[in-house]
Design a protein around this motif. Sequence first.
Motif, PDB file in Angstrom:
ATOM      1  N   ASP A  88       2.033  -1.448   6.990  1.00  0.00           N
ATOM      2  CA  ASP A  88       0.746  -1.828   6.421  1.00  0.00           C
ATOM      3  C   ASP A  88       0.426  -0.843   5.309  1.00  0.00           C
ATOM      4  O   ASP A  88       0.355   0.364   5.549  1.00  0.00           O
ATOM      5  CB  ASP A  88      -0.378  -1.779   7.463  1.00  0.00           C
ATOM      6  CG  ASP A  88      -0.368  -2.961   8.420  1.00  0.00           C
ATOM      7  OD1 ASP A  88       0.328  -3.954   8.145  1.00  0.00           O
ATOM      8  OD2 ASP A  88      -1.064  -2.893   9.452  1.00  0.00           O
ATOM      9  N   ARG A  93      -2.365   0.512   3.186  1.00  0.00           N
ATOM     10  CA  ARG A  93      -3.822   0.548   3.291  1.00  0.00           C
ATOM     11  C   ARG A  93      -4.443   1.065   2.004  1.00  0.00           C
ATOM     12  O   ARG A  93      -4.129   2.169   1.567  1.00  0.00           O
ATOM     13  CB  ARG A  93      -4.255   1.447   4.455  1.00  0.00           C
ATOM     14  CG  ARG A  93      -3.754   1.004   5.816  1.00  0.00           C
ATOM     15  CD  ARG A  93      -4.517  -0.202   6.276  1.00  0.00           C
ATOM     16  NE  ARG A  93      -4.120  -0.566   7.632  1.00  0.00           N
ATOM     17  CZ  ARG A  93      -4.813  -1.381   8.390  1.00  0.00           C
ATOM     18  NH1 ARG A  93      -5.939  -1.915   7.938  1.00  0.00           N
ATOM     19  NH2 ARG A  93      -4.388  -1.674   9.591  1.00  0.00           N
ATOM     20  N   ARG A 121     -13.944  -4.390  -0.876  1.00  0.00           N
ATOM     21  CA  ARG A 121     -12.680  -4.117  -0.181  1.00  0.00           C
ATOM     22  C   ARG A 121     -11.649  -5.199  -0.517  1.00  0.00           C
ATOM     23  O   ARG A 121     -10.491  -4.905  -0.790  1.00  0.00           O
ATOM     24  CB  ARG A 121     -12.895  -4.004   1.324  1.00  0.00           C
ATOM     25  CG  ARG A 121     -13.606  -2.728   1.732  1.00  0.00           C
ATOM     26  CD  ARG A 121     -13.586  -2.500   3.234  1.00  0.00           C
ATOM     27  NE  ARG A 121     -14.058  -3.621   4.020  1.00  0.00           N
ATOM     28  CZ  ARG A 121     -15.341  -3.867   4.335  1.00  0.00           C
ATOM     29  NH1 ARG A 121     -16.276  -3.031   3.929  1.00  0.00           N
ATOM     30  NH2 ARG A 121     -15.667  -4.905   5.063  1.00  0.00           N
ATOM     31  N   ILE A 158      -7.929  -4.932  -2.252  1.00  0.00           N
ATOM     32  CA  ILE A 158      -6.727  -5.489  -1.622  1.00  0.00           C
ATOM     33  C   ILE A 158      -6.008  -6.408  -2.602  1.00  0.00           C
ATOM     34  O   ILE A 158      -4.784  -6.325  -2.784  1.00  0.00           O
ATOM     35  CB  ILE A 158      -7.090  -6.239  -0.324  1.00  0.00           C
ATOM     36  CG1 ILE A 158      -7.551  -5.255   0.748  1.00  0.00           C
ATOM     37  CG2 ILE A 158      -5.908  -7.078   0.179  1.00  0.00           C
ATOM     38  CD1 ILE A 158      -8.230  -5.905   1.948  1.00  0.00           C
ATOM     39  N   HIS A 162      -6.553  -9.395   4.706  1.00  0.00           N
ATOM     40  CA  HIS A 162      -5.283  -8.797   4.302  1.00  0.00           C
ATOM     41  C   HIS A 162      -4.393  -9.813   3.595  1.00  0.00           C
ATOM     42  O   HIS A 162      -4.625 -11.021   3.670  1.00  0.00           O
ATOM     43  CB  HIS A 162      -4.542  -8.163   5.493  1.00  0.00           C
ATOM     44  CG  HIS A 162      -3.996  -9.146   6.481  1.00  0.00           C
ATOM     45  ND1 HIS A 162      -4.760  -9.743   7.451  1.00  0.00           N
ATOM     46  CD2 HIS A 162      -2.737  -9.627   6.637  1.00  0.00           C
ATOM     47  CE1 HIS A 162      -4.015 -10.543   8.178  1.00  0.00           C
ATOM     48  NE2 HIS A 162      -2.777 -10.497   7.705  1.00  0.00           N
ATOM     49  N   CYS A 175       2.061  -5.752   4.942  1.00  0.00           N
ATOM     50  CA  CYS A 175       0.702  -6.230   4.678  1.00  0.00           C
ATOM     51  C   CYS A 175      -0.032  -5.242   3.781  1.00  0.00           C
ATOM     52  O   CYS A 175       0.226  -4.050   3.828  1.00  0.00           O
ATOM     53  CB  CYS A 175      -0.085  -6.397   5.974  1.00  0.00           C
ATOM     54  SG  CYS A 175       0.546  -7.708   7.029  1.00  0.00           S
ATOM     55  N   ALA A 224      -3.917  -4.153   3.213  1.00  0.00           N
ATOM     56  CA  ALA A 224      -5.228  -4.269   3.847  1.00  0.00           C
ATOM     57  C   ALA A 224      -6.064  -3.050   3.477  1.00  0.00           C
ATOM     58  O   ALA A 224      -5.554  -2.076   2.938  1.00  0.00           O
ATOM     59  CB  ALA A 224      -5.081  -4.363   5.365  1.00  0.00           C
ATOM     60  N   ALA A 225      -7.339  -3.111   3.805  1.00  0.00           N
ATOM     61  CA  ALA A 225      -8.231  -1.971   3.552  1.00  0.00           C
ATOM     62  C   ALA A 225      -8.035  -0.921   4.635  1.00  0.00           C
ATOM     63  O   ALA A 225      -7.714  -1.253   5.789  1.00  0.00           O
ATOM     64  CB  ALA A 225      -9.678  -2.433   3.515  1.00  0.00           C
ATOM     65  N   ALA A 226      -8.215   0.342   4.264  1.00  0.00           N
ATOM     66  CA  ALA A 226      -8.177   1.420   5.240  1.00  0.00           C
ATOM     67  C   ALA A 226      -9.316   1.210   6.229  1.00  0.00           C
ATOM     68  O   ALA A 226     -10.398   0.749   5.851  1.00  0.00           O
ATOM     69  CB  ALA A 226      -8.310   2.768   4.551  1.00  0.00           C
ATOM     70  N   SER A 227      -9.086   1.551   7.480  1.00  0.00           N
ATOM     71  CA  SER A 227     -10.092   1.307   8.510  1.00  0.00           C
ATOM     72  C   SER A 227     -11.241   2.317   8.446  1.00  0.00           C
ATOM     73  O   SER A 227     -12.318   2.056   8.924  1.00  0.00           O
ATOM     74  CB  SER A 227      -9.463   1.295   9.895  1.00  0.00           C
ATOM     75  OG  SER A 227      -8.722   2.473  10.100  1.00  0.00           O
TER      76      SER A 227
END
Length: 144
Positions: free
Chosen positions: A88, A90, A100, A104, A126, A138, A140-143
């Motif tokens: 992933d 991020r 966000r 992405i 994502h 993938c 995706a945005a950082a959590s």
Amino acid sequence: MAVRIDLTLDCADAPALAAFWKTALGYVDEPPPAPFKTREEWSAQFDLPEGDSVDDGAWLCDPDGVGPRLCILKVPEPKTAKNRLHIDVRVPGHGSAEERWARIKSESERLVRAGGIILDEFAGHHVVMADPEGNEFCVAAAST
């Protein structure tokens, strides 16, 4: 104490795949282990099969020393199925869901220009992509 891990990708063209992942992750070529000055010098200690060379592999690392090492190794057989483990990528930053998603999408477009392929989009969450050799990952945005 937790153990450290490396991630290994099998491939057909290690230098080309390494170039993509250096672009994708901001990684750099990992220096050869001490006391060796070059990868060629390091590989000379092994009894490589006829036709194998140091260019059949690439070793990448996070220049900040945080992320896992990425080993990219040439194998004779092609990829035949979906990865059971994937990376992933991020994108950093906070903000609204729209902000966000824009980051992405921007990162996905950057990775397409580097040779990646968009496989699917889950709007607002994502993007599923493949590297130049078909390994899925993938964006995706950082959590946090």
